[in-house]
Design a protein around this motif. Structure first.
Motif, PDB file in Angstrom:
ATOM      1  N   LYS A  29       0.830  -1.211   0.000  1.00 48.84           N
ATOM      2  CA  LYS A  29       0.000   0.000   0.000  1.00 48.84           C
ATOM      3  C   LYS A  29       0.862   1.258   0.000  1.00 48.84           C
ATOM      4  O   LYS A  29       0.600   2.201  -0.745  1.00 48.84           O
ATOM      5  CB  LYS A  29      -0.931   0.007   1.215  1.00 48.84           C
ATOM      6  CG  LYS A  29      -2.069  -0.971   1.107  1.00 48.84           C
ATOM      7  CD  LYS A  29      -2.932  -0.921   2.351  1.00 48.84           C
ATOM      8  CE  LYS A  29      -4.064  -1.908   2.282  1.00 48.84           C
ATOM      9  NZ  LYS A  29      -4.887  -1.883   3.502  1.00 48.84           N
ATOM     10  N   GLU A  30       1.875   1.281   0.843  1.00 50.20           N
ATOM     11  CA  GLU A  30       2.744   2.459   0.922  1.00 50.20           C
ATOM     12  C   GLU A  30       3.521   2.656  -0.371  1.00 50.20           C
ATOM     13  O   GLU A  30       3.602   3.772  -0.890  1.00 50.20           O
ATOM     14  CB  GLU A  30       3.705   2.326   2.105  1.00 50.20           C
ATOM     15  CG  GLU A  30       4.611   3.526   2.293  1.00 50.20           C
ATOM     16  CD  GLU A  30       3.900   4.782   2.755  1.00 50.20           C
ATOM     17  OE1 GLU A  30       4.455   5.875   2.525  1.00 50.20           O
ATOM     18  OE2 GLU A  30       2.809   4.699   3.348  1.00 50.20           O
ATOM     19  N   LEU A  31       4.085   1.585  -0.907  1.00 49.78           N
ATOM     20  CA  LEU A  31       4.837   1.698  -2.160  1.00 49.78           C
ATOM     21  C   LEU A  31       3.914   2.118  -3.298  1.00 49.78           C
ATOM     22  O   LEU A  31       4.288   2.951  -4.130  1.00 49.78           O
ATOM     23  CB  LEU A  31       5.543   0.384  -2.497  1.00 49.78           C
ATOM     24  CG  LEU A  31       6.312   0.347  -3.818  1.00 49.78           C
ATOM     25  CD1 LEU A  31       7.345   1.469  -3.909  1.00 49.78           C
ATOM     26  CD2 LEU A  31       6.973  -1.012  -4.007  1.00 49.78           C
ATOM     27  N   GLY A  32       2.708   1.588  -3.332  1.00 48.65           N
ATOM     28  CA  GLY A  32       1.748   1.967  -4.371  1.00 48.65           C
ATOM     29  C   GLY A  32       1.394   3.445  -4.310  1.00 48.65           C
ATOM     30  O   GLY A  32       1.337   4.128  -5.342  1.00 48.65           O
ATOM     31  N   ILE A  38       4.646   9.877  -7.355  1.00 45.63           N
ATOM     32  CA  ILE A  38       5.819  10.215  -8.170  1.00 45.63           C
ATOM     33  C   ILE A  38       5.460  10.163  -9.653  1.00 45.63           C
ATOM     34  O   ILE A  38       5.836  11.049 -10.430  1.00 45.63           O
ATOM     35  CB  ILE A  38       7.006   9.275  -7.865  1.00 45.63           C
ATOM     36  CG1 ILE A  38       7.396   9.334  -6.388  1.00 45.63           C
ATOM     37  CG2 ILE A  38       8.203   9.602  -8.761  1.00 45.63           C
ATOM     38  CD1 ILE A  38       7.729  10.681  -5.850  1.00 45.63           C
ATOM     39  N   ALA A  39       4.723   9.147 -10.056  1.00 49.14           N
ATOM     40  CA  ALA A  39       4.334   9.022 -11.468  1.00 49.14           C
ATOM     41  C   ALA A  39       3.482  10.206 -11.900  1.00 49.14           C
ATOM     42  O   ALA A  39       3.644  10.721 -13.013  1.00 49.14           O
ATOM     43  CB  ALA A  39       3.589   7.713 -11.698  1.00 49.14           C
ATOM     44  N   GLY A  40       2.596  10.645 -11.032  1.00 48.77           N
ATOM     45  CA  GLY A  40       1.742  11.778 -11.362  1.00 48.77           C
ATOM     46  C   GLY A  40       2.510  13.079 -11.532  1.00 48.77           C
ATOM     47  O   GLY A  40       2.142  13.934 -12.330  1.00 48.77           O
ATOM     48  N   ALA A  47       9.222   7.353 -11.614  1.00 48.97           N
ATOM     49  CA  ALA A  47       8.526   6.571 -10.584  1.00 48.97           C
ATOM     50  C   ALA A  47       9.161   5.193 -10.430  1.00 48.97           C
ATOM     51  O   ALA A  47       9.289   4.686  -9.312  1.00 48.97           O
ATOM     52  CB  ALA A  47       7.045   6.445 -10.923  1.00 48.97           C
ATOM     53  N   ARG A  48       9.572   4.571 -11.537  1.00 46.29           N
ATOM     54  CA  ARG A  48      10.248   3.271 -11.453  1.00 46.29           C
ATOM     55  C   ARG A  48      11.570   3.396 -10.697  1.00 46.29           C
ATOM     56  O   ARG A  48      11.904   2.554  -9.862  1.00 46.29           O
ATOM     57  CB  ARG A  48      10.497   2.694 -12.846  1.00 46.29           C
ATOM     58  CG  ARG A  48       9.304   1.984 -13.433  1.00 46.29           C
ATOM     59  CD  ARG A  48       9.657   1.212 -14.692  1.00 46.29           C
ATOM     60  NE  ARG A  48      10.104   2.069 -15.783  1.00 46.29           N
ATOM     61  CZ  ARG A  48       9.298   2.730 -16.604  1.00 46.29           C
ATOM     62  NH1 ARG A  48       7.992   2.631 -16.453  1.00 46.29           N
ATOM     63  NH2 ARG A  48       9.783   3.472 -17.570  1.00 46.29           N
ATOM     64  N   ALA A  80      12.240   9.436  -1.380  1.00 44.71           N
ATOM     65  CA  ALA A  80      11.941  10.769  -1.909  1.00 44.71           C
ATOM     66  C   ALA A  80      13.194  11.642  -1.902  1.00 44.71           C
ATOM     67  O   ALA A  80      13.388  12.468  -2.802  1.00 44.71           O
ATOM     68  CB  ALA A  80      10.829  11.428  -1.097  1.00 44.71           C
ATOM     69  N   GLY A  81      14.037  11.448  -0.914  1.00 46.57           N
ATOM     70  CA  GLY A  81      15.308  12.167  -0.882  1.00 46.57           C
ATOM     71  C   GLY A  81      16.190  11.798  -2.067  1.00 46.57           C
ATOM     72  O   GLY A  81      16.841  12.664  -2.666  1.00 46.57           O
ATOM     73  N   CYS A  82      16.201  10.524  -2.419  1.00 44.12           N
ATOM     74  CA  CYS A  82      16.956  10.079  -3.603  1.00 44.12           C
ATOM     75  C   CYS A  82      16.380  10.714  -4.866  1.00 44.12           C
ATOM     76  O   CYS A  82      17.127  11.172  -5.741  1.00 44.12           O
ATOM     77  CB  CYS A  82      16.917   8.557  -3.718  1.00 44.12           C
ATOM     78  SG  CYS A  82      17.742   7.687  -2.377  1.00 44.12           S
ATOM     79  N   LEU A  83      15.069  10.743  -4.951  1.00 49.70           N
ATOM     80  CA  LEU A  83      14.396  11.380  -6.085  1.00 49.70           C
ATOM     81  C   LEU A  83      14.776  12.853  -6.165  1.00 49.70           C
ATOM     82  O   LEU A  83      15.129  13.361  -7.234  1.00 49.70           O
ATOM     83  CB  LEU A  83      12.879  11.236  -5.950  1.00 49.70           C
ATOM     84  CG  LEU A  83      12.022  12.103  -6.875  1.00 49.70           C
ATOM     85  CD1 LEU A  83      12.187  11.667  -8.319  1.00 49.70           C
ATOM     86  CD2 LEU A  83      10.573  12.059  -6.442  1.00 49.70           C
ATOM     87  N   ALA A  84      14.719  13.534  -5.046  1.00 48.04           N
ATOM     88  CA  ALA A  84      15.054  14.963  -5.019  1.00 48.04           C
ATOM     89  C   ALA A  84      16.483  15.191  -5.495  1.00 48.04           C
ATOM     90  O   ALA A  84      16.744  16.123  -6.269  1.00 48.04           O
ATOM     91  CB  ALA A  84      14.860  15.521  -3.613  1.00 48.04           C
TER      92      ALA A  84
END
Length: 94
Positions: A29-32, A38-40, A47-48, A80-84
């Protein structure tokens, strides 16, 4: 005596299976939710990558004892930090 020992082993295994099932459900649920957010905002490719970061963070976790549920939000925050970091790097090096 043997039957009591066997029953306690079976009961412990069933409890462990139930706990793992609960952990997987809450993690899914959390990963989804994380992936969807992220995809949005950044698209499916990012997102991948973020989902991969999320899973890698889960792999580094110390697993809880006594049936407590891990803090999946912490995992999402780290991912999210990695994404940032990736987004910032891209903006600095177009």
């Amino acid at each position: 005596m043997y039957d009591e020992k066997t029953n306690s082993i079976v009961e412990a295994q069933q409890t462990s299976v139930g706990m793992v099932a609960d952990l997987l459900l809450t993690a899914e649920k959390e990963l989804g939710a994380f992936y969807g957010a992220i995809a949005g905002r950044y698209g499916s490719d990012e997102a991948r990558k973020a989902a991969r970061d999320w899973i890698e963070e889960v792999e580094t976790m110390d697993w809880p004892m006594a049936g407590t549920i891990p803090n999946w939000r912490h995992v999402s925050i780290v991912a999210a930090g990695c994404l940032a970091s990736r987004v910032i790097q891209r903006s600095l090096n177009p």
